[in-house]
Design a protein around this motif. Structure first.
Motif: not given
Lengths: 443, 443
Positions: A191, A193, A204-206, A211, A224, A228, B21-23, B25-26, B28-30, B32-33, B35-36, B86, B88, B130
């Protein structure tokens, strides 16, 4: 140059200060006594494996090579040693152009080891070798402990994927080394980086529970994330109700959903239910990832569960109960004078309190039985018997101060799998036991 | 800028990649949504103390402040995140001028903590908060584990001096952090020079068995050491025969000999014999230092022995059986929109598998009994009761992104001694037990 420029949360100018003070005071005293230049052989080994472990895993050799190359004294370090009166002026002059010029042999990274195995053999003057003790031990004791845990977990996981995710439970740089050691021990990804950045390990990680909680509904959160990161992402399904989350997940992402992650509860039970639900929803290719205080025993207990990947954190980075090895770095032979041709004499501390050291510069070989399975770790100080000549374990790592054995991390990972599979089958039993092969001395 | 220039055995450009990594990707998704930017409150706490421990010790706060300040994205990091896909492009643009601009409150370093204590409270946009999760947890989980072990050892040692010397048994940078945490927990000095360089902690050390073995006789070795380091040095007396070594040591150095070190054998017995021998030789002021796989129990068992200082290695840097804490970083409240005035809503994961989280932005206070002894850790989300107003534990550490609470390490060390002595007396019992005060919630 100082790490302050880097924004690291530490500020140390080179590997030279990852060193116990007594290495420097011994150097000073030996320089004054005229004994500093005596040719010396140090060996790094462990008197015993961690309790109950059947084999050890050598990890960190690549980092040792980095540390030896970067063991230098710049003005900042010398000023510190002077200002704090750690050593005197002649010693500071000697240090100012320090560069290790000796030879290092060792077990290649990924190889297995046993009590007494000379995992590293460092040869040169006493002065240049003694200084390396602390940093070399730090690296190998830490990394080998993590790799040993990783190896047990990768045995337990069979062919299923293993994700290292323990960064938050160990020192931030130990985390990077842990990801590296876990990879050597058989993990597939991490996980953290920095381990991808420094060592090229797949990362990896999502998403986390935060969230889902950030959004007004779980559906909003999943949408969401899929918007993305795509339908191939992994959705975390245990923030509220797992069955409802799985249904929502497949509604939002469709049966192309990459994976769901379960991070709490009775994983065996929940994995079966989730698999059944996913299949009923047509999401036959959606994987199940489980993460929640896993260790090698929990992984093994999930062998019959429909789990595709395991994420392991705390127990990996803390060595699954054995956070360090007990490797030591001992003078085993030295010359009686600074004459380059002076013969080496074996030396050893008198045994006391169980602290056995065996003097003499050693070779090491692994003897195989008729089926090609390892049957003994053989260590000796005399000539190598012909029958063991092509089974020797030590390889040249540094020659005359130059690193000669760089290799990609995948080579170490492959070597570990090969070395482990060359051991008797009982090596990979998870239960406590003795070293799976004995150590024999030929002195 | 890269750590390659520094000769560090790691190469990471800032604290930004000590991150899962998930920090990212969260994030990025937030983004776009939309909510960040929701205002968010994260709390760092532990659901339980390590098994059997009666109190926790907050350590690493100073390092957290360093890490937050240095959480930046330079070109090298951004290139890595782009090349490895990792995140966008919009996320990369957002990261390129990242700088934490929120507020952080926390328990001051050295303070004690209990289950649920909000050791750190991080407030700002979801996006900026986050990202800090992983590195903040790494630091506090590691350093607090070491400090807790150190605190138990310093209780056990009474007023005798404690030397941290575990560098060789942990990752080389974890060793530096361990020396720092041990100092906070009550240790007096360390063997590892980088901790002296970086944090100003007193460093000590004189010689190892290798120094004796290098020389033709023990007398030669002692003479070389005394010649160079003076009569006040510490001679290691257990390479061969202890009684003979002590006699030789006093012959060489005279009764002004600073100390002898014993590193093996039955320390209780040997210390008594050595003290008697030193006294008979007139070396009444020569100290005795013992080092050999010590932990808090071994230290306590030597209370009646004539020991002046303890050197502790493995058990200190591995947290004496508890190498990490189980601190987590959880979203406890967030706004329903990006509007800066939007009210905060308490949020929490549904309890499952024992993973209890309590939503809401909390205050914390320690209630005292009539004698001024702590009797409860009180946590609440509403107004602070008047009776507890001046017993609040959280202090402001970062305000609008600026660090406002730097302090010398000695302040943390002093605070720890004061905090520990404010607990009920059973806090310092070494036996396993429950947290010495209960945690009460006022929600």
């Amino acid at each position: 140059m100082s790490t302050a420029d880097l924004g690291l949360p530490v500020e140390v100018p080179s590997t030279a200060l990852f060193t116990d003070q007594y290495e420097f005071t011994m150097l000073q005293a030996a320089l004054k006594a005229g004994t500093a230049d005596r040719r010396s052989v140090f060996e790094l080994f462990t008197r015993r494996l961690p309790e109950g472990r059947r084999y050890g895993v050598v990890a960190g050799i690549g980092r040792v090579l980095d540390a030896v190359e970067n063991f230098r004294f710049d003005d900042g370090v010398l000023r510190f040693l002077r200002d704090r009166r750690i050593v005197d002026e002649p010693t500071l002059r000697w240090l100012s152009d320090y560069r290790f010029s000796g030879d290092i042999w060792g077990y290649p990274e990924g190889e297995v080891y046993f009590p007494g195995s000379p995992v590293l053999r460092v040869e040169g003057s006493f002065a240049e070798c003694v200084l390396l003790e602390t940093v070399v031990l730090s690296i190998l004791n830490h990394d080998s402990a993590i790799a040993a845990a990783a190896s047990r977990m990768s045995s337990a996981a069979g062919g299923r994927r293993l994700i290292e995710m323990g960064a938050r439970r160990t020192h931030e740089l130990a985390a990077v080394a842990s990801a590296r050691a876990a990879y050597v021990g058989g993990f597939d990804s991490t996980s953290v980086l920095a381990a991808g950045f420094r060592y090229g390990i797949p990362t990896v990680g999502t998403s986390a529970h935060a969230f889902t909680l950030l959004h007004d509904t779980e559906r909003d959160a999943f949408r969401a994330q899929v918007d993305s990161l795509g339908r191939g992402t992994t959705l975390l399904v245990d923030t509220y109700d797992v069955a409802e989350a799985v249904r929502t997940a497949v509604e939002v992402a469709g049966p192309e959903l990459g994976a769901v992650r379960i991070d709490s509860g009775d994983l065996l039970l929940v994995a079966h239910r989730v698999r059944q639900q996913l299949d009923e929803l047509g999401a036959h290719d959606t994987k199940i990832v489980v993460t929640s205080d896993l260790d090698e025993y929990a992984i093994a207990s999930l062998a019959a569960a429909p789990v595709d990947a395991y994420g392991v954190g705390t127990q990996l980075v803390t060595g699954s109960g054995q956070p360090t090895c007990s490797m030591v770095y001992k003078l085993v032979a030295r010359a009686g004078s600074a004459d380059p041709g002076a013969p080496l004499t074996a030396v050893a501390k008198k045994s006391s309190g169980g602290k056995l050291s065996v003097g003499g510069r050693k070779w090491a070989a692994r003897r195989l039985d008729g089926q090609g399975v390892a049957e003994a770790e053989v260590l000796g100080t005399g000539p190598v018997p012909d029958a063991l000549a092509d089974r020797q374990l030590l390889v040249e790592l540094v020659k005359g101060g130059e690193v000669v054995a760089r290799e990609p991390l995948d080579a170490a990972r492959d070597r570990h799998i090969a070395a482990r599979s060359g051991l008797p089958m009982s090596a990979t039993q998870l239960s406590r036991g003795e070293p799976v092969i004995p150590t024999e001395y030929r002195m």
